[in-house]
Write an enzyme that holds these catalytic residues in place. Structure first.
Site, PDB file in Angstrom:
ATOM      1  N   ASN A   6       0.826  -1.070  -0.075  1.00  0.00           N
ATOM      2  CA  ASN A   6       0.094  -0.026  -0.058  1.00  0.00           C
ATOM      3  C   ASN A   6       0.923   1.086   0.079  1.00  0.00           C
ATOM      4  O   ASN A   6       1.466   1.579   0.884  1.00  0.00           O
ATOM      5  CB  ASN A   6      -0.904  -0.152   1.145  1.00  0.00           C
ATOM      6  CG  ASN A   6      -1.677   1.297   1.309  1.00  0.00           C
ATOM      7  OD1 ASN A   6      -1.760   2.092   0.483  1.00  0.00           O
ATOM      8  ND2 ASN A   6      -2.266   1.411   2.595  1.00  0.00           N
ATOM      9  N   TRP A   7       0.972   1.970  -1.172  1.00  0.00           N
ATOM     10  CA  TRP A   7       1.789   3.073  -1.325  1.00  0.00           C
ATOM     11  C   TRP A   7       1.322   4.313  -0.681  1.00  0.00           C
ATOM     12  O   TRP A   7       1.786   5.428  -0.516  1.00  0.00           O
ATOM     13  CB  TRP A   7       2.144   3.216  -2.864  1.00  0.00           C
ATOM     14  CG  TRP A   7       2.867   2.277  -3.498  1.00  0.00           C
ATOM     15  CD1 TRP A   7       3.254   1.224  -2.835  1.00  0.00           C
ATOM     16  CD2 TRP A   7       3.314   2.055  -4.758  1.00  0.00           C
ATOM     17  NE1 TRP A   7       4.023   0.252  -3.890  1.00  0.00           N
ATOM     18  CE2 TRP A   7       3.981   0.947  -4.827  1.00  0.00           C
ATOM     19  CE3 TRP A   7       3.095   3.289  -5.958  1.00  0.00           C
ATOM     20  CZ2 TRP A   7       4.490   0.582  -6.362  1.00  0.00           C
ATOM     21  CZ3 TRP A   7       3.655   2.837  -7.155  1.00  0.00           C
ATOM     22  CH2 TRP A   7       4.318   1.499  -7.301  1.00  0.00           C
ATOM     23  N   HIS A  76      -9.547   1.107   4.742  1.00  0.00           N
ATOM     24  CA  HIS A  76      -8.080   1.064   5.474  1.00  0.00           C
ATOM     25  C   HIS A  76      -8.453   1.896   6.716  1.00  0.00           C
ATOM     26  O   HIS A  76      -9.306   3.190   6.649  1.00  0.00           O
ATOM     27  CB  HIS A  76      -7.317   2.015   4.408  1.00  0.00           C
ATOM     28  CG  HIS A  76      -5.880   1.883   5.249  1.00  0.00           C
ATOM     29  ND1 HIS A  76      -5.482   3.082   6.175  1.00  0.00           N
ATOM     30  CD2 HIS A  76      -4.825   1.034   4.909  1.00  0.00           C
ATOM     31  CE1 HIS A  76      -4.140   2.592   6.366  1.00  0.00           C
ATOM     32  NE2 HIS A  76      -3.858   1.480   5.840  1.00  0.00           N
ATOM     33  N   GLU A  78      -6.996   4.612   7.958  1.00  0.00           N
ATOM     34  CA  GLU A  78      -6.740   6.150   7.627  1.00  0.00           C
ATOM     35  C   GLU A  78      -7.962   6.568   7.042  1.00  0.00           C
ATOM     36  O   GLU A  78      -8.259   7.637   7.113  1.00  0.00           O
ATOM     37  CB  GLU A  78      -5.566   6.320   6.665  1.00  0.00           C
ATOM     38  CG  GLU A  78      -4.235   5.955   7.419  1.00  0.00           C
ATOM     39  CD  GLU A  78      -3.017   5.363   6.644  1.00  0.00           C
ATOM     40  OE1 GLU A  78      -3.038   5.654   5.490  1.00  0.00           O
ATOM     41  OE2 GLU A  78      -2.035   5.075   7.384  1.00  0.00           O
ATOM     42  N   GLU A 142      -5.428  -5.130  10.242  1.00  0.00           N
ATOM     43  CA  GLU A 142      -4.304  -4.025  10.614  1.00  0.00           C
ATOM     44  C   GLU A 142      -4.853  -3.183  11.832  1.00  0.00           C
ATOM     45  O   GLU A 142      -5.520  -2.342  11.830  1.00  0.00           O
ATOM     46  CB  GLU A 142      -4.371  -3.133   9.506  1.00  0.00           C
ATOM     47  CG  GLU A 142      -4.028  -3.567   8.213  1.00  0.00           C
ATOM     48  CD  GLU A 142      -3.588  -2.656   7.544  1.00  0.00           C
ATOM     49  OE1 GLU A 142      -2.315  -2.871   6.662  1.00  0.00           O
ATOM     50  OE2 GLU A 142      -4.251  -1.516   6.850  1.00  0.00           O
ATOM     51  N   GLY A 148       2.445   2.180  10.704  1.00  0.00           N
ATOM     52  CA  GLY A 148       3.301   3.313  10.532  1.00  0.00           C
ATOM     53  C   GLY A 148       4.152   3.409  11.827  1.00  0.00           C
ATOM     54  O   GLY A 148       4.797   4.640  11.876  1.00  0.00           O
ATOM     55  N   GLY A 199       2.694  -1.213   4.174  1.00  0.00           N
ATOM     56  CA  GLY A 199       2.771   0.293   4.108  1.00  0.00           C
ATOM     57  C   GLY A 199       4.157   0.738   3.641  1.00  0.00           C
ATOM     58  O   GLY A 199       4.890   0.532   2.705  1.00  0.00           O
ATOM     59  N   GLY A 200       4.825   1.322   4.770  1.00  0.00           N
ATOM     60  CA  GLY A 200       6.298   1.771   4.470  1.00  0.00           C
ATOM     61  C   GLY A 200       7.241   1.006   3.953  1.00  0.00           C
ATOM     62  O   GLY A 200       7.931   1.536   2.779  1.00  0.00           O
TER      63      GLY A 200
HETATM   64  P1  PGA Z   1       2.718   0.058   7.689  1.00  0.00           P
HETATM   65  O1  PGA Z   1       1.491   0.468   7.197  1.00  0.00           O
HETATM   66  O2  PGA Z   1       3.315  -1.152   6.985  1.00  0.00           O
HETATM   67  O3  PGA Z   1       3.584   1.286   7.333  1.00  0.00           O
HETATM   68  O4  PGA Z   1       2.703   0.049   9.135  1.00  0.00           O
HETATM   69  C1  PGA Z   1       0.346  -0.673   6.801  1.00  0.00           C
HETATM   70  C2  PGA Z   1      -0.622  -0.222   6.159  1.00  0.00           C
HETATM   71  O5  PGA Z   1      -1.212   0.892   6.505  1.00  0.00           O
HETATM   72  O6  PGA Z   1      -1.420  -0.723   5.347  1.00  0.00           O
END
Ligand code: PGA
Length: 219
Positions: A6-7, A76, A78, A142, A148, A199-200
């Site tokens: 996931n960018w 997600h 976010e 998640e 993050g 993610g990261g």
């Molecule tokens: P992260 O993000 O690997 O940077 O913790 C995961 C995500 O939000 O899908």
């Protein structure tokens, strides 16, 4: 085993550097066409439930299919936390995407406050039971406190949550939240961890490749 990157709202790596990797990429909308053109299995990061209409800022399932996109993330944390998305809205997005022919990775997970109040299972039950059962639906567990932050769930915590999710819905369950090359193998060793949403670490080609390799050696 399924690994998806996931960018988020980052430009991300050159898609050509990812050719040959057994993985899904979820770039921002502006890079979907580049990823499709490079031959990558490409998912959007979100999708609306209507096919078209007065929904400024949204993208529909047929629009993604027209680009050659294979699926989408929905729900997600976010989106839920920063943009007010609800369980009902997330379910509508998932249902519309699936019935249009897209695959879907639906994200669920508890906040730290909810975990500390012993509400993890209630939160997961509420988020999961809103979703449809479908062969093209995958869940990403998640925990919000692990995203993050560098604070991944332990393999045992992930296993417990995944087993609980599978007791509600018979689907593959990916783990997401600070997955890195050095903790991926431990997570993948758990029987109910079917892959990762990264993610990261998906923004760095070498890290992403190492995580994909850890998944391949488990499968
Ligand atoms: P992260 O993000 O690997 O940077 O913790 C995961 C995500 O939000 O899908």
């Amino acid at each position: 085993m399924i690994v998806a990157g996931n960018w988020k709202m980052f430009r991300g790596p050159d898609p050509r550097a990812l050719v040959g990797l057994d993985a899904i990429v979820c770039p921002p909308y502006t890079r979907l066409a580049d990823c499709v053109a490079a031959g990558l299995t490409t998912y959007a990061q979100n999708v609306h439930w209507e096919s078209e209409g007065a929904f400024t800022g949204e993208i529909s399932p047929p629009m993604l299919l027209e680009l050659g996109v294979a699926g989408s993330l929905v729900g997600h944390s976010e989106r839920r936390q920063l943009f007010g998305e609800t369980d009902v809205g997330v379910a509508r997005r998932a249902e519309a995407a699936l019935s249009a022919g897209l695959s879907v990775i639906a994200c669920v997970g508890e906040t730290l406050e909810q975990r500390e109040a012993n509400e993890t299972e209630d939160v997961l039950r509420r988020q999961i039971t809103a979703l449809p059962q479908d062969d093209r639906l995958v869940i990403a567990y998640e925990p919000v406190w692990a995203i993050g932050t560098g604070l991944s769930a332990t393999p045992e915590m992930a296993q417990d949550a995944h087993a609980f999710i599978k007791s509600l819905l018979r689907v593959p369950v990916l783990y997401g939240g600070s997955v890195k090359p050095d903790n991926a193998a431990g997570l993948f060793a758990q029987p109910d961890v079917d892959g990762a949403l990264v993610g990261g670490a998906s923004l760095d080609v070498d890290s992403f490749r190492a995580i994909c390799q850890a998944a391949a050696s488990r499968s």
